[in-house]
Write a protein that holds these residues in place. Structure first.
Motif, PDB file in Angstrom:
ATOM      1  N   ILE A  35     -26.877 -76.206 -32.757  1.00 19.47           N
ATOM      2  CA  ILE A  35     -26.743 -77.646 -32.534  1.00 19.47           C
ATOM      3  C   ILE A  35     -27.627 -78.427 -33.498  1.00 19.47           C
ATOM      4  O   ILE A  35     -27.198 -79.426 -34.087  1.00 19.47           O
ATOM      5  N   THR A  36     -28.867 -77.987 -33.684  1.00 19.28           N
ATOM      6  CA  THR A  36     -29.777 -78.743 -34.556  1.00 19.28           C
ATOM      7  C   THR A  36     -29.370 -78.669 -36.023  1.00 19.28           C
ATOM      8  O   THR A  36     -29.823 -79.489 -36.824  1.00 19.28           O
ATOM      9  N   ARG A  37     -28.507 -77.724 -36.377  1.00 22.70           N
ATOM     10  CA  ARG A  37     -28.057 -77.617 -37.770  1.00 22.70           C
ATOM     11  C   ARG A  37     -26.669 -78.226 -37.988  1.00 22.70           C
ATOM     12  O   ARG A  37     -26.068 -78.043 -39.049  1.00 22.70           O
ATOM     13  N   ALA A  38     -26.149 -78.947 -36.998  1.00 18.68           N
ATOM     14  CA  ALA A  38     -24.819 -79.552 -37.132  1.00 18.68           C
ATOM     15  C   ALA A  38     -24.772 -80.463 -38.355  1.00 18.68           C
ATOM     16  O   ALA A  38     -25.721 -81.197 -38.644  1.00 18.68           O
ATOM     17  N   TRP A  39     -23.655 -80.422 -39.081  1.00 21.27           N
ATOM     18  CA  TRP A  39     -23.537 -81.131 -40.356  1.00 21.27           C
ATOM     19  C   TRP A  39     -22.813 -82.472 -40.239  1.00 21.27           C
ATOM     20  O   TRP A  39     -22.765 -83.238 -41.193  1.00 21.27           O
TER      21      TRP A  39
END
Length: 271
Positions: A35-39
């Protein structure tokens, strides 16, 4: 259920869109890392939706969805939530319990003059609770152990505090508990009395000789409990609960017979 609380938003500020919230019984770093790396905003919203669905299906936590309109926490905004994740300006930002937006795409961001203020939409205008369960102002600084205990009544809270003070350290012990234990000699024993009418814990400490100067340090350490398990209010509002710390004299065990047995670490009673 204890564990960490998480809120998810599209955007930041008072106009952000709340997507949902979860209290995780156990950490799920795989999903949270994704989730924290969603683009993109769409990918973020999709990942959050699937994460909440999986968490609910596997009974791994308590889930609330934004489209339900039912704010799950007793604190009125995300200032009281352990972790807040928001997609904004092309990346996911994370803030921890009302501090600041300290991570972008999972990478630490040092404080600077361009920091965006930590402002959230109101989940509810007021929590509608008083006494030990009150949490109805965003001016309060919520303690690191409130999230795991916010549903406890005073007696349950006292049990949790005694366990935190005396149980052996283990994996997953909150850092705030470790820090508190570090201020207290392990030989100490505690007799706690709960007073619901006053919302107060009376904590009698056994293990010091009369006149021991170190006792004052213990009194100070235990006086931090309301800030750790509740909040501090700069406006002078009432705490979640109060504490009154007493240092037992060397003969006190004769009138508190349970603690005459040195193997007994704690006693809990109600007034």
């Amino acid at each position: 259920m204890s564990g960490t609380t998480h809120d998810f938003y599209l955007g930041r500020g008072p106009g952000a869109e709340w997507l949902g919230s979860v209290r995780l019984g156990t950490p799920d770093s795989r999903w949270l890392d994704e989730i924290t790396r969603a683009w993109s905003a769409g990918a973020f919203a999709c990942l959050v939706t699937v994460f909440l669905q999986v968490t609910q299906a596997e009974q791994a936590g308590e889930v609330a969805r934004g489209d339900s309109g039912q704010w799950p926490w007793r604190w009125p905004t995300s200032h009281g939530t352990d972790y807040v994740h928001a997609f904004d300006e092309g990346a996911v930002w994370t803030a921890q319990r009302g501090e600041r937006w300290s991570a972008r795409a999972g990478v630490y961001v040092p404080p600077g003059p361009g920091d965006q203020p930590l402002v959230f939409p109101h989940g509810r205008a007021t929590c509608g609770y008083t006494g030990i369960a009150a949490a109805d102002t965003t001016a309060r600084r919520y303690g690191p152990l409130l999230g795991a205990t916010h549903r406890h009544d005073l007696y349950q809270l006292a049990l949790r505090i005694l366990a935190d003070l005396t149980a052996p350290a283990g994996p997953g012990t909150p850092s705030a508990v470790d820090a508190l234990r570090g201020l207290l000699p392990p030989r100490l024993r505690y007799a706690v009395t709960t007073d619901d009418a006053a919302a107060e814990l009376e904590i009698e400490v056994f293990g010091y000789r009369d006149g021991d100067l170190a006792a004052e340090e213990t009194v100070h350490a235990l006086s931090l409990l309301p800030a750790l398990y509740g909040w501090t209010d700069p406006a002078g509002g009432p705490p979640r609960f109060g504490v009154r710390v007493l240092i037992a004299d060397e003969q006190r065990h004769t009138t508190h017979p349970v603690l005459a047995d040195p193997r007994t670490r704690t006693v809990l009673t109600s007034r």
